[in-house]
Design a protein around this motif. Structure first.
Motif, PDB file in Angstrom:
ATOM      1  N   LEU A  64      29.121  23.330 -13.928  1.00 34.36           N
ATOM      2  CA  LEU A  64      30.037  22.858 -14.690  1.00 34.36           C
ATOM      3  C   LEU A  64      29.876  21.244 -14.343  1.00 34.36           C
ATOM      4  CD1 LEU A  64      32.921  22.637 -16.297  1.00 34.36           C
ATOM      5  CD2 LEU A  64      33.837  23.193 -14.151  1.00 34.36           C
ATOM      6  N   ALA A  65      29.837  20.408 -15.336  1.00 35.10           N
ATOM      7  CA  ALA A  65      29.815  18.910 -15.128  1.00 35.10           C
ATOM      8  C   ALA A  65      31.056  18.077 -15.542  1.00 35.10           C
ATOM      9  CB  ALA A  65      28.488  18.534 -15.922  1.00 35.10           C
ATOM     10  N   ALA A  66      31.446  17.350 -14.689  1.00 32.46           N
ATOM     11  CA  ALA A  66      32.392  16.347 -15.012  1.00 32.46           C
ATOM     12  C   ALA A  66      31.690  14.995 -14.878  1.00 32.46           C
ATOM     13  CB  ALA A  66      33.647  16.310 -13.862  1.00 32.46           C
ATOM     14  N   VAL A  67      31.923  14.334 -16.198  1.00 33.55           N
ATOM     15  CA  VAL A  67      31.277  13.031 -16.204  1.00 33.55           C
ATOM     16  C   VAL A  67      32.120  11.888 -16.342  1.00 33.55           C
ATOM     17  CG1 VAL A  67      29.289  12.061 -17.933  1.00 33.55           C
ATOM     18  CG2 VAL A  67      29.333  14.338 -17.475  1.00 33.55           C
ATOM     19  N   LEU A  93      19.027  18.833 -16.375  1.00 30.75           N
ATOM     20  CA  LEU A  93      19.628  19.747 -15.668  1.00 30.75           C
ATOM     21  C   LEU A  93      20.072  21.130 -16.150  1.00 30.75           C
ATOM     22  CD1 LEU A  93      22.104  17.078 -14.105  1.00 30.75           C
ATOM     23  CD2 LEU A  93      19.975  17.786 -12.815  1.00 30.75           C
ATOM     24  N   ASP A  94      20.152  21.259 -17.636  1.00 31.56           N
ATOM     25  CA  ASP A  94      20.499  22.417 -18.155  1.00 31.56           C
ATOM     26  C   ASP A  94      21.773  22.794 -17.923  1.00 31.56           C
ATOM     27  OD1 ASP A  94      19.998  24.617 -19.634  1.00 31.56           O
ATOM     28  OD2 ASP A  94      19.213  25.827 -18.141  1.00 31.56           O
ATOM     29  N   VAL A  95      22.581  21.733 -18.078  1.00 30.97           N
ATOM     30  CA  VAL A  95      24.113  21.980 -17.809  1.00 30.97           C
ATOM     31  C   VAL A  95      24.732  21.987 -19.302  1.00 30.97           C
ATOM     32  CG1 VAL A  95      26.366  21.037 -16.885  1.00 30.97           C
ATOM     33  CG2 VAL A  95      23.965  20.959 -15.492  1.00 30.97           C
ATOM     34  N   ALA A  96      25.348  23.036 -19.809  1.00 31.96           N
ATOM     35  CA  ALA A  96      25.662  23.260 -20.816  1.00 31.96           C
ATOM     36  C   ALA A  96      27.190  22.969 -21.105  1.00 31.96           C
ATOM     37  CB  ALA A  96      25.618  24.558 -21.719  1.00 31.96           C
ATOM     38  N   ASP A  97      28.003  23.244 -20.146  1.00 33.70           N
ATOM     39  CA  ASP A  97      29.333  23.075 -19.869  1.00 33.70           C
ATOM     40  C   ASP A  97      29.902  21.752 -19.348  1.00 33.70           C
ATOM     41  OD1 ASP A  97      32.212  23.344 -19.828  1.00 33.70           O
ATOM     42  OD2 ASP A  97      32.362  25.062 -18.400  1.00 33.70           O
ATOM     43  N   GLN A 128      19.282  27.130  -6.271  1.00 32.50           N
ATOM     44  CA  GLN A 128      17.788  26.909  -5.511  1.00 32.50           C
ATOM     45  C   GLN A 128      17.157  25.635  -6.502  1.00 32.50           C
ATOM     46  OE1 GLN A 128      16.243  27.469  -3.023  1.00 32.50           O
ATOM     47  NE2 GLN A 128      17.071  29.439  -2.182  1.00 32.50           N
ATOM     48  N   ARG A 129      17.283  25.971  -7.748  1.00 36.72           N
ATOM     49  CA  ARG A 129      16.873  24.851  -8.775  1.00 36.72           C
ATOM     50  C   ARG A 129      17.654  23.444  -8.761  1.00 36.72           C
ATOM     51  NH1 ARG A 129      17.900  23.188 -13.921  1.00 36.72           N
ATOM     52  NH2 ARG A 129      19.576  25.030 -14.113  1.00 36.72           N
ATOM     53  N   MET A 130      18.768  23.689  -8.579  1.00 35.56           N
ATOM     54  CA  MET A 130      19.676  22.401  -8.729  1.00 35.56           C
ATOM     55  C   MET A 130      19.829  21.551  -7.314  1.00 35.56           C
ATOM     56  SD  MET A 130      21.221  21.640 -11.384  1.00 35.56           S
ATOM     57  CE  MET A 130      21.768  22.206 -12.816  1.00 35.56           C
ATOM     58  N   VAL A 131      19.498  22.261  -6.056  1.00 42.02           N
ATOM     59  CA  VAL A 131      19.412  21.609  -4.738  1.00 42.02           C
ATOM     60  C   VAL A 131      18.141  20.594  -4.846  1.00 42.02           C
ATOM     61  CG1 VAL A 131      17.833  23.279  -3.622  1.00 42.02           C
ATOM     62  CG2 VAL A 131      19.840  21.993  -2.453  1.00 42.02           C
ATOM     63  N   GLY A 132      17.238  20.927  -5.784  1.00 42.39           N
ATOM     64  CA  GLY A 132      15.967  19.946  -5.787  1.00 42.39           C
ATOM     65  C   GLY A 132      16.179  19.067  -6.966  1.00 42.39           C
ATOM     66  N   LEU A 133      17.211  18.960  -7.654  1.00 45.10           N
ATOM     67  CA  LEU A 133      17.274  18.119  -8.756  1.00 45.10           C
ATOM     68  C   LEU A 133      18.567  17.055  -8.571  1.00 45.10           C
ATOM     69  CD1 LEU A 133      16.913  20.515 -12.105  1.00 45.10           C
ATOM     70  CD2 LEU A 133      15.120  19.187 -10.705  1.00 45.10           C
ATOM     71  N   VAL A 134      19.531  17.445  -7.988  1.00 47.79           N
ATOM     72  CA  VAL A 134      20.640  16.585  -7.895  1.00 47.79           C
ATOM     73  C   VAL A 134      20.454  15.444  -7.281  1.00 47.79           C
ATOM     74  CG1 VAL A 134      22.454  18.568  -8.327  1.00 47.79           C
ATOM     75  CG2 VAL A 134      21.481  17.644  -5.992  1.00 47.79           C
ATOM     76  N   ASP A 135      21.191  14.370  -7.170  1.00 46.91           N
ATOM     77  CA  ASP A 135      20.893  13.080  -6.601  1.00 46.91           C
ATOM     78  C   ASP A 135      21.697  13.080  -5.191  1.00 46.91           C
ATOM     79  OD1 ASP A 135      19.501  12.045  -8.689  1.00 46.91           O
ATOM     80  OD2 ASP A 135      21.262  11.191  -9.617  1.00 46.91           O
ATOM     81  N   VAL A 136      22.625  13.748  -5.042  1.00 43.07           N
ATOM     82  CA  VAL A 136      23.556  13.647  -3.759  1.00 43.07           C
ATOM     83  C   VAL A 136      23.911  15.217  -3.613  1.00 43.07           C
ATOM     84  CG1 VAL A 136      25.642  12.852  -2.759  1.00 43.07           C
ATOM     85  CG2 VAL A 136      24.395  11.543  -3.987  1.00 43.07           C
ATOM     86  N   VAL A 137      23.733  15.653  -2.623  1.00 39.56           N
ATOM     87  CA  VAL A 137      24.088  17.316  -2.192  1.00 39.56           C
ATOM     88  C   VAL A 137      25.202  17.068  -1.226  1.00 39.56           C
ATOM     89  CG1 VAL A 137      23.500  19.006  -0.931  1.00 39.56           C
ATOM     90  CG2 VAL A 137      21.810  17.985  -2.180  1.00 39.56           C
ATOM     91  N   VAL A 138      26.415  17.870  -1.796  1.00 39.32           N
ATOM     92  CA  VAL A 138      27.768  18.041  -1.144  1.00 39.32           C
ATOM     93  C   VAL A 138      27.701  19.521  -0.540  1.00 39.32           C
ATOM     94  CG1 VAL A 138      30.241  17.595  -1.115  1.00 39.32           C
ATOM     95  CG2 VAL A 138      28.783  16.017  -2.277  1.00 39.32           C
TER      96      VAL A 138
END
Length: 554
Positions: free
Chosen positions: A93-96, A109-113, A158-168
């Motif tokens: 889920l993305a907040a932009v 990122l393949d984020v539809a929501d 697993q996929r997203m941890v390699g794509l995002v710029d900042v990991v929380v």
């Protein structure tokens, strides 16, 4: 082979260096390290082609950590579904903040929501005497639990941890020491401290006096993982329910987004990590390299395998044979015509000087097992010596390069012998002198014999001729002395010529051996040293690429 620091490099320079090292490492190093580097390069190329104004921040956590509740608290809106039933997040889920340019990024990122929360962020900054504001887009992602029982959810994480710029990383007081979190996620990303945040959520469940001790324990665990517990990755205690610490976390995230450097920092950390993995796969140390002593040992080993001693001996015997044909006693030298020249027997020096040596072959016997073993030992010893000091993968690669032409090496050595010039047709100057004296001796002998024959015939036909003269002090007549002297001189010249030919043949053998060694050295250089030199050059380029990719401020 550890990359050495030579000053800071830009991200583009690092990517170029990693690409260079990865290309060279293909087929030489462990496939896993090479594949990881290729994935990093591919991801870096795709991410840099997308919005540089947006920072992608992903919330990662275990089931029950309150990740989605914290996501809503930071966003300020109830976007993520929260409930007692777990897990509640099944897809990203993305907040932009700042919609412009975010769509291609979210597609990647393949984020539809997706939910546009507001315009680009504006955050006050201060650097000493200078102060102002900076703006930047932000994409905040709520992701499935990394320990979800659903395989699809774990794959997304697993996929997203390699794509995002900042990991929380969102942890809770009960599961902040979870082994899966630390071993599978935090430790592999321990070098990404500049773009990693750690949040201790649900701090309201702890007594206020216990919060510092739990944070201290969390810092120790992070230090064991290799993640610095200072700066952006310093853990912060928050409570999504009460709102404590949320403003501080939101401020950290917004400041990172406004700085618009997190994407580059994440890619830089990925590139450096991939370069270090390649360096680890390559092993420590640099190869010794090719030196004259190693080349000389290789040449001598291949020369033994090529049988140049036998050829040099044949050249010496050929010289003696041809010398005998010019300096031997004329009455018997014709017998040498029945003896075949040893060099011609080996099909050496029988080809035209304009013939192509590449198609000429000798009649040397094929290499036997001993000669093949000598050649193999020489090549293997050369490869081991020049690769000494390098890691095992590169030593193995150098050995492979040295043996690259091993199938055609015997034929190449045969050609080396065939193209060597032996000067077999040239006559030594002293042959002519001895040959002239031999003919003079023969002439004296023949004249003496003819004189004696004339005297015999005159006596037979009872012709009165004056007696042959004599030389004072010799009881024999002159014609007899001429025959005796001619034969004696001829035999003396033949014997002297044989001695001189024996001595000269040894010198000729040494000369031929030097020429053969030179030919073998050329073959050794072309068939063995050149492939090894290319491999050593590849090692230097590989090392230079790693140094560029992993360089840091000295």
């Amino acid at each position: 082979m550890s990359p050495r620091a030579r000053g800071a490099a830009s991200l583009s320079e690092r990517i170029t260096g990693l690409a260079q090292a990865t290309e060279i490492a293909q087929g030489r190093l462990d496939d896993a390290a090479v594949q990881q580097a290729r994935q990093v390069l591919h991801r870096a190329g795709e991410r840099r082609a997308l919005s540089a104004d947006h920072t992608v921040v992903g919330f990662f956590g275990a089931t029950g950590s309150g990740k989605s509740s914290l996501f809503n608290a930071v966003v300020g809106q109830d976007l993520a579904r929260t409930a007692v039933r777990r897990p509640t997040t099944s897809s990203p889920l993305a907040a932009v903040w700042g919609d412009e340019g975010s769509r291609p990024l979210l597609d990647w990122l393949d984020v539809a929501d997706r939910h546009v929360v507001g315009p680009a962020l504006s955050v006050a900054t201060g650097r000493g005497r200078r102060a102002g504001t900076a703006t930047g887009g932000l994409v905040l992602l709520d992701l499935p639990d990394f320990d979800s029982v659903t395989r699809e959810h774990r794959d997304i994480v697993q996929r997203m941890v390699g794509l995002v710029d900042v990991v929380v990383w969102v942890v809770d007081p009960q599961k902040y020491a979870d082994a899966v979190l630390h071993q599978d996620f935090v430790q592999p990303l321990s070098r990404h401290g500049a773009v990693t945040m750690v949040v201790l959520n649900q701090a309201d469940r702890l007594a206020p006096a216990d919060v510092p001790s739990v944070l201290g324990s969390l810092r120790e665990l992070l230090a064991q993982d290799g993640l610095p517990a200072t700066g952006p990755s310093a853990p912060v205690a928050v409570s999504a329910r009460t709102g404590d610490g949320v403003a501080e976390l939101r401020g950290r995230i917004h400041e990172v987004a406004a700085g618009r450097a997190a994407a580059g920092a994440r890619l830089e950390a990925d590139v450096v990590h991939a370069a270090e993995e390649l360096a680890r796969a390559a092993g420590e140390g640099d190869p010794h390299g090719i030196d004259p002593a190693a080349s000389e040992r290789l040449t001598k080993g291949l020369a033994r395998a090529a049988g140049i001693d036998m050829v040099a001996d044949a050249a010496a015997r050929s010289y003696r044979l041809r010398a005998g044909r010019h300096t031997g006693w004329i009455a018997t030298r014709w017998l040498s015509r029945f003896r075949k020249d040893p060099l011609k027997r080996l099909h050496i020096e029988s080809h035209d000087k304009f013939a192509d040596p590449g198609v000429h072959r000798t009649s040397l016997p094929p290499m036997n097992a001993s000669q093949k073993a000598a050649a193999d030992s020489a090549v293997r010893g050369f490869a081991d010596e020049v690769s000494r000091g390098a890691g095992e993968p590169w030593r193995r690669s150098v050995r492979g390069a040295a043996r690259r032409h091993e199938q055609r090496l015997p034929d190449a050595l045969d050609q080396a012998v065939a193209r060597t010039r032996f000067s077999a047709r040239s006559a030594s100057w002293w042959w002519i002198a001895v040959d002239v004296l031999q003919w003079l001796a023969m002439a004296v002998t023949v004249l003496g014999l003819l004189w004696l024959l004339g005297l015999f015939l005159a006596d037979y036909f009872q012709l009165q001729l004056p007696p042959p003269p004599t030389v004072e002090g010799f009881p024999l007549p002159v014609p007899t002395l001429m025959v005796a002297a001619g034969v004696a001189l001829a035999l003396f010249l033949a014997l002297t010529g044989a001695v001189l030919a024996s001595l000269a043949s040894r010198a000729r053998a040494r000369t031929v051996r030097r020429r053969l060694l030179r030919s073998v050295r050329e073959t050794a250089h072309a068939e063995v040293e050149v492939p090894v030199e290319h491999e050593l050059a590849a090692h230097r380029e590989f090392t230079a690429g790693l140094e560029r990719a992993a360089s840091s401020v000295a």
